[in-house]
Design an enzyme around this catalytic site. Structure first.
Site, PDB file in Angstrom:
ATOM      1  N   SER A 198       0.848  -1.191   0.000  1.00  0.00           N
ATOM      2  CA  SER A 198       0.000   0.000   0.000  1.00  0.00           C
ATOM      3  C   SER A 198       0.886   1.244   0.000  1.00  0.00           C
ATOM      4  O   SER A 198       1.708   1.408  -0.889  1.00  0.00           O
ATOM      5  CB  SER A 198      -0.952  -0.049   1.197  1.00  0.00           C
ATOM      6  OG  SER A 198      -1.980   0.876   1.039  1.00  0.00           O
ATOM      7  N   ASP A 265     -17.055 -15.920 -13.195  1.00  0.00           N
ATOM      8  CA  ASP A 265     -16.113 -16.802 -12.504  1.00  0.00           C
ATOM      9  C   ASP A 265     -15.394 -17.745 -13.472  1.00  0.00           C
ATOM     10  O   ASP A 265     -14.172 -17.900 -13.430  1.00  0.00           O
ATOM     11  CB  ASP A 265     -16.904 -17.598 -11.445  1.00  0.00           C
ATOM     12  CG  ASP A 265     -16.025 -18.463 -10.570  1.00  0.00           C
ATOM     13  OD1 ASP A 265     -14.831 -18.582 -10.873  1.00  0.00           O
ATOM     14  OD2 ASP A 265     -16.532 -19.013  -9.579  1.00  0.00           O
ATOM     15  N   ASP A 268     -12.127 -17.791 -16.633  1.00  0.00           N
ATOM     16  CA  ASP A 268     -10.712 -18.167 -16.517  1.00  0.00           C
ATOM     17  C   ASP A 268     -10.544 -19.684 -16.505  1.00  0.00           C
ATOM     18  O   ASP A 268      -9.454 -20.194 -16.240  1.00  0.00           O
ATOM     19  CB  ASP A 268     -10.114 -17.544 -15.249  1.00  0.00           C
ATOM     20  CG  ASP A 268     -10.936 -17.866 -14.016  1.00  0.00           C
ATOM     21  OD1 ASP A 268     -11.453 -18.988 -13.912  1.00  0.00           O
ATOM     22  OD2 ASP A 268     -11.081 -16.988 -13.141  1.00  0.00           O
ATOM     23  N   VAL A 270     -11.891 -21.885 -14.462  1.00  0.00           N
ATOM     24  CA  VAL A 270     -12.033 -22.534 -13.158  1.00  0.00           C
ATOM     25  C   VAL A 270     -13.169 -21.889 -12.374  1.00  0.00           C
ATOM     26  O   VAL A 270     -13.216 -20.665 -12.255  1.00  0.00           O
ATOM     27  CB  VAL A 270     -10.730 -22.378 -12.328  1.00  0.00           C
ATOM     28  CG1 VAL A 270     -10.900 -23.013 -10.966  1.00  0.00           C
ATOM     29  CG2 VAL A 270      -9.544 -22.978 -13.050  1.00  0.00           C
ATOM     30  N   ASP A 272     -14.187 -21.136  -9.060  1.00  0.00           N
ATOM     31  CA  ASP A 272     -13.650 -21.149  -7.695  1.00  0.00           C
ATOM     32  C   ASP A 272     -14.014 -19.893  -6.924  1.00  0.00           C
ATOM     33  O   ASP A 272     -13.410 -19.574  -5.913  1.00  0.00           O
ATOM     34  CB  ASP A 272     -12.120 -21.311  -7.743  1.00  0.00           C
ATOM     35  CG  ASP A 272     -11.437 -20.209  -8.548  1.00  0.00           C
ATOM     36  OD1 ASP A 272     -12.154 -19.376  -9.153  1.00  0.00           O
ATOM     37  OD2 ASP A 272     -10.196 -20.166  -8.579  1.00  0.00           O
ATOM     38  N   VAL A 274     -13.587 -16.941  -7.885  1.00  0.00           N
ATOM     39  CA  VAL A 274     -12.632 -15.863  -8.147  1.00  0.00           C
ATOM     40  C   VAL A 274     -12.662 -15.512  -9.633  1.00  0.00           C
ATOM     41  O   VAL A 274     -12.578 -16.392 -10.488  1.00  0.00           O
ATOM     42  CB  VAL A 274     -11.198 -16.316  -7.750  1.00  0.00           C
ATOM     43  CG1 VAL A 274     -10.154 -15.347  -8.280  1.00  0.00           C
ATOM     44  CG2 VAL A 274     -11.092 -16.444  -6.237  1.00  0.00           C
ATOM     45  N   ASP A 430      -8.435  -5.872  -5.241  1.00  0.00           N
ATOM     46  CA  ASP A 430      -8.083  -4.786  -4.310  1.00  0.00           C
ATOM     47  C   ASP A 430      -9.229  -3.781  -4.280  1.00  0.00           C
ATOM     48  O   ASP A 430      -9.548  -3.149  -5.291  1.00  0.00           O
ATOM     49  CB  ASP A 430      -6.782  -4.110  -4.771  1.00  0.00           C
ATOM     50  CG  ASP A 430      -6.208  -3.154  -3.721  1.00  0.00           C
ATOM     51  OD1 ASP A 430      -7.005  -2.408  -3.099  1.00  0.00           O
ATOM     52  OD2 ASP A 430      -4.987  -3.146  -3.530  1.00  0.00           O
ATOM     53  N   HIS A 466      -7.025  -5.815  -0.791  1.00  0.00           N
ATOM     54  CA  HIS A 466      -5.928  -4.880  -0.555  1.00  0.00           C
ATOM     55  C   HIS A 466      -4.902  -5.475   0.427  1.00  0.00           C
ATOM     56  O   HIS A 466      -5.187  -5.599   1.620  1.00  0.00           O
ATOM     57  CB  HIS A 466      -6.465  -3.552  -0.025  1.00  0.00           C
ATOM     58  CG  HIS A 466      -5.409  -2.497   0.038  1.00  0.00           C
ATOM     59  ND1 HIS A 466      -4.657  -2.128  -1.062  1.00  0.00           N
ATOM     60  CD2 HIS A 466      -4.943  -1.753   1.055  1.00  0.00           C
ATOM     61  CE1 HIS A 466      -3.798  -1.194  -0.715  1.00  0.00           C
ATOM     62  NE2 HIS A 466      -3.939  -0.945   0.571  1.00  0.00           N
TER      63      HIS A 466
END
Ligand code: NAG
Ligand code: NAG
Ligand code: NAG
Length: 552
Positions: A198, A265, A268, A270, A272, A274, A430, A466
């Site tokens: 940061s 999701d 990519d 996958v 998961d 994310v 972030d 973050h």
């Protein structure tokens, strides 16, 4: 638990035994005079500590929790004529537990250093130092955005003190600390490192840009670079709220985020939870307007206003067709609870206990920066700010403060020539500093010096918030990896990363997913196999790679 698996990795780096014959006396008067051009030492205190246990683990400096022996030097100095009063806190491991290295630890928000980083660094064997850059020292991370210190009086900026915080005190820190280390151990550190996230990341980049010989290795994570833009542009979702006169409760924004993650999701390869490919995500929050969601037991429907706020947060601020700054990548939370202080994010609100009558809860760094610096203490009320005033404030911030604070010089050639090595990583989720400011900086570095990868590498961490937190895998040994690069010449081809164990009953086996993080612009693509194993992922130019190349 995160900290546990982090230390295993840390324990691996080598250790330099120190000069055994040297009597290490923890007394200020035994130190040779400290001489740094432009500095006048005002005071030196020293205190010896044995079996010191009054400390907590610190996320940016994982280390074993154990009693430590150290000498606590505090060096107070001024830049004569500038009326500043800067403290450098230096903790030196005793009883020959020094690993021969010096580490400078960074701060956060508008705080130059975190005292919490000192003890864990000593526990890992480092001679460590932080600076307060001449202003109130907060060991409480919830107060790190305070900036009253920046005014000499209402209406007047203390420019020397702002310069100290922005850069000058960062250069003083290693210059002072290295002399104290030499005086204490009878030898200089073999290697010097910077470690920060940061504001600590911004400080690391500042060192590489302006003081390229201070450190041989730098970890500059989730850097608050492009400060002049970032500190104002992050208000954009609130400006949209002001325009719409609608302040959504966090449960409504969370429902939109859940739909966003659901939609994107798998882009990519996958599923998961994310979004690792936010650039491929074209989810439009307008498509879920009217959908029901649960707000702490209360059934509600997603409003058109909340959908617009989400879309604008992803898009970022524009003036007409002109992009003024980056938005949050898809999959980034609009607000994150704790762990230090109140929820933070770029579209955070606070409401009554029924999740009604909400209002903006601004990112504290923005309120502080605009209130005390741009407006010189005149007013910090941003609840009425409209687009025109936002554009004007952003322009003022850049015009007046970019050269002081932004730390966006892409010319790192001096650092490279001095033999320095630097790693930056940044979480794609972030919630405070949109990752794209960092990737655009890195692209500028590469376009100026196509060989910059030989001394500076950047890694994105999908799903990481973050500096830490989130569902994604965060780096577990980045400091070790920079040390190996500097001391053994082993450049990081990937960063080792792992998720936090999933929450659950204590007896359930924690599910930790391991992932390699890839050097930008490569991505970590799934090639088949166990989703929690690093070996199931490979660095690739895109997520298209679907099959592992098994023919050997
Ligand atoms: C180290 O010394 C400084 C300055 O005297 C003091 O403020 C601080 O509390 C000391 N730290 C510890 C752990 O005693
Ligand atoms: C370090 O040395 C001091 C005396 O110099 C002693 O009191 C202390 O117990 C020692 N600590 C360890 C861990 O050996
Ligand atoms: C922001 O960064 C992400 C991750 O690298 C990328 O997918 C996306 O395309 C970038 N967005 C913009 C507007 O540059």
């Amino acid at each position: 638990m995160l900290l546990n698996h982090l230390h295993l990795a840390l324990a691996a780096v080598s250790y330099f035994p120190t000069a055994l014959g040297k009597l290490q006396t923890c007394k200020g008067r035994d130190l040779p005079a400290i001489e740094v051009f432009g500095l006048e030492i005002v005071d030196i205190t020293a205190k010896e500590h044995h079996d010191y246990e009054d400390w907590q683990p610190f996320p940016f400096m994982p280390s074993p929790k154990k009693p430590i022996d150290f000498c606590n030097f505090t060096i107070t100095y001024t830049h004569p004529g500038q009326n500043d009063h800067i403290n450098v806190y230096i903790w030196l491991p005793m009883n020959d537990t020094w690993n021969g290295r010096f580490i400078g630890q960074g701060g956060g928000g508008l705080t130059a250093g975190f005292a919490m980083a000192l003890a864990p660094s000593v526990a890992s064997g480092y001679a460590v130092a932080i600076t307060d850059a001449g202003h109130t020292f907060h060991n409480d991370p919830s107060k790190t955005a305070d900036s009253e210190w920046v005014l000499t009086s209402p209406g007047n900026i203390n420019w020397p003190l702002l310069q100290d915080f922005a850069g000058r005190a960062l250069d003083d820190l290693p210059k002072v600390a290295k002399q104290v280390i030499k005086g204490f151990y009878g030898e200089s550190p073999k290697y010097s490192y910077w470690n920060g996230c940061s504001t600590g990341g911004r400080q690391g980049l500042m060192s590489a840009q302006r003081y390229p010989e201070d450190y041989q290795g730098i970890v500059a994570a989730a850097p608050a670079i492009n400060w002049a833009e970032m500190a104002v542009a992050g208000l954009w979702p609130h400006i949209v709220m002001n325009r719409l006169g609608y302040y959504p409760p966090m449960c409504e924004m969370e429902a939109i985020l859940a739909a966003d993650v659901e939609a994107c999701d798998e882009l990519d390869g996958v599923k998961d939870g994310v979004i690792a490919a936010p650039g491929l995500c074209t989810f439009d929050a307008k498509t879920v307007v009217g959908q029901s969601f649960d707000c702490e037991g209360d059934s509600r429907k997603i409003s058109a206003e909340a959908a617009e706020i989400a879309n604008e947060a992803w898009k970022g601020p524009y003036k007409g067709d002109r992009r003024l700054w980056f938005g949050l990548p898809h999959g980034t939370p609009f607000s994150v609870a704790g762990p230090w202080g109140p929820p933070t994010g770029l579209a955070t609100t606070e409401c009554d206990e029924k999740n009604q009558n909400c209002r903006s809860r601004f990112f504290a760094v923005s309120t502080s920066w605009i209130g005390n610096v741009i407006r010189r203490g005149k007013s910090a009320d941003l609840s009425e700010m409209d687009e025109e005033e936002f554009y004007r404030t952003l322009r003022l911030s850049v015009n007046e403060f970019a050269s002081v604070m932004s730390t966006s010089d892409p010319d790192l050639s001096d650092f490279g020539a001095a033999g320095g090595k630097m790693i930056t990583w940044h979480g794609l989720a972030d919630q405070l500093i949109p990752v794209n400011g960092t990737s655009s900086y890195y692209e500028k570095v590469l376009s100026l010096d196509p060989e910059a990868r030989s001394y500076y590498r950047y890694f994105e961490a999908p799903g990481v918030q973050h500096c830490f937190g989130g569902a994604g895998a965060a780096p577990t040994a980045v400091l070790d990896q920079v040390i190996r690069w500097v001391e053994e010449g082993i450049a990081p081809e990937t960063l080792t990363a792992a998720t936090m164990p999933a929450p659950g009953p204590p007896d359930a086996a924690p599910v930790v997913k391991h992932r390699p993080l890839c050097p930008y612009p490569l991505v970590s693509a799934y090639v088949g196999g166990d989703l929690s194993e690093s070996s199931s992922f490979e660095c690739a130019e895109s997520f298209e790679v679907k099959k592992r190349h098994t023919e050997l």
